[in-house]
Design an enzyme around this catalytic site. Structure first.
Site, short mmCIF file in Angstrom:
data_model
loop_
_atom_site.label_atom_id
_atom_site.label_comp_id
_atom_site.label_asym_id
_atom_site.label_seq_id
_atom_site.Cartn_x
_atom_site.Cartn_y
_atom_site.Cartn_z
N LYS A 9 0.72 -1.20 -0.05
CA LYS A 9 -0.03 -0.04 0.08
C LYS A 9 0.92 1.06 -0.13
CE LYS A 9 -4.20 -2.03 2.30
NZ LYS A 9 -5.08 -1.78 3.44
N TYR A 49 -12.57 -1.22 -3.74
CA TYR A 49 -13.07 -1.49 -2.46
C TYR A 49 -14.76 -1.49 -2.23
CZ TYR A 49 -8.48 -1.67 -0.27
OH TYR A 49 -7.13 -2.01 0.24
N ASN A 112 -1.98 0.46 7.06
CA ASN A 112 -1.68 -0.74 7.18
C ASN A 112 -0.71 -1.68 6.19
OD1 ASN A 112 -3.65 -1.69 5.74
ND2 ASN A 112 -4.81 -2.73 6.95
N HIS A 115 -2.40 -5.13 1.51
CA HIS A 115 -3.63 -5.72 1.27
C HIS A 115 -3.45 -7.19 0.86
CE1 HIS A 115 -7.59 -6.28 -0.44
NE2 HIS A 115 -7.15 -7.17 -1.43
N GLU A 126 -9.61 -9.92 -7.80
CA GLU A 126 -8.77 -9.06 -7.73
C GLU A 126 -7.51 -8.89 -8.74
OE1 GLU A 126 -9.96 -8.36 -2.99
OE2 GLU A 126 -8.02 -9.04 -3.44
P1 GDP Z 1 -8.08 -6.52 5.64
O1 GDP Z 1 -8.78 -7.76 4.88
O2 GDP Z 1 -7.46 -7.22 6.83
O3 GDP Z 1 -7.32 -5.80 4.74
O4 GDP Z 1 -9.21 -5.69 6.18
P2 GDP Z 1 -11.05 -5.29 5.77
O5 GDP Z 1 -11.15 -6.02 4.61
O6 GDP Z 1 -11.49 -5.29 7.04
O7 GDP Z 1 -10.51 -3.68 5.52
C1 GDP Z 1 -9.91 -3.36 4.28
C2 GDP Z 1 -9.16 -2.03 4.50
O8 GDP Z 1 -9.95 -1.28 5.17
C3 GDP Z 1 -8.18 -2.36 5.75
O9 GDP Z 1 -6.96 -3.19 5.40
C4 GDP Z 1 -7.79 -0.95 6.27
O10 GDP Z 1 -7.05 -0.38 5.16
C5 GDP Z 1 -9.15 -0.42 6.06
N1 GDP Z 1 -10.00 -0.32 7.28
C6 GDP Z 1 -10.45 -1.39 7.77
N2 GDP Z 1 -11.18 -0.89 9.07
C7 GDP Z 1 -10.61 0.36 9.09
C8 GDP Z 1 -10.79 1.30 10.37
O11 GDP Z 1 -11.63 1.11 11.20
N3 GDP Z 1 -10.29 2.60 10.15
C9 GDP Z 1 -9.71 2.87 8.90
N4 GDP Z 1 -9.07 3.91 8.63
N5 GDP Z 1 -9.36 2.14 7.71
C10 GDP Z 1 -9.86 0.76 8.22
#
Ligand code: GDP
Length: 143
Positions: A9, A49, A112, A115, A126
């Site tokens: 990222k 997304y 973070n 992805h 994807e």
């Molecule tokens: P992943 O599969 O571990 O990447 O997590 P998710 O699919 O739940 O969320 C997708 C992405 O959205 C995450 O990798 C984060 O970059 C972002 N994200 C998820 N939850 C949060 C949050 O509570 N706050 C913020 N700022 N970003 C979030």
């Protein structure tokens, strides 16, 4: 052997962590089948997304993913989706296990570092988002 879609990222690219993350992944047995440095447009980030549209963090996520270049990768190894998810750790680095990529390189739950696809079905979708099938085939076809 199967495949997953990873993205280094914008935070990790900006912090010069791409090389360290690629080395970590290769040590874990992943083969890099394709890679491309891209700057996502707003429309592309929103589409990628789409599943999160409506969530509170969606606008921040789109903003972040368009903030600079990112590095999508097609990674291959056995059990690729599950193994990659284990190697990157929990979404929030504060909750990620020691030694995971997010523990090592992520700044926060939003920024973070990486992805990863969460199922084989989503990996296929994807991978197709960034790498057309004919392009992938051409990379590793007969010279
Ligand atoms: P992943 O599969 O571990 O990447 O997590 P998710 O699919 O739940 O969320 C997708 C992405 O959205 C995450 O990798 C984060 O970059 C972002 N994200 C998820 N939850 C949060 C949050 O509570 N706050 C913020 N700022 N970003 C979030």
């Amino acid at each position: 052997m199967n495949r997953t879609l990873a993205i280094i990222k914008p935070d990790a690219v900006e912090n010069h962590r791409s090389g360290a993350i690629l080395a970590h992944l290769e040590r874990e047995g992943f083969v890099v089948r394709a890679a491309r440095l891209v700057r996502l447009s707003r429309a592309e980030a929103e589409a990628f997304y789409e599943v999160h549209r409506g969530r509170a963090f969606y606008p921040d996520l789109v903003e972040f993913m368009t903030s600079g270049p990112c590095l999508p990768l097609v990674l291959e190894r056995d059990n690729a989706v599950a193994h990659y998810r284990a190697v990157i750790g929990a979404t929030d680095p504060a909750e990620a296990a020691e030694g995971t990529i997010r523990k090592l390189f992520a700044e926060s739950k939003g920024r973070n570092a990486v992805h990863g696809s969460d199922s084989d079905e989503n990996a296929t979708r994807e991978i197709g988002f960034f790498f057309p099938e004919h392009e992938l085939a051409g990379l590793w076809g007969q010279a």
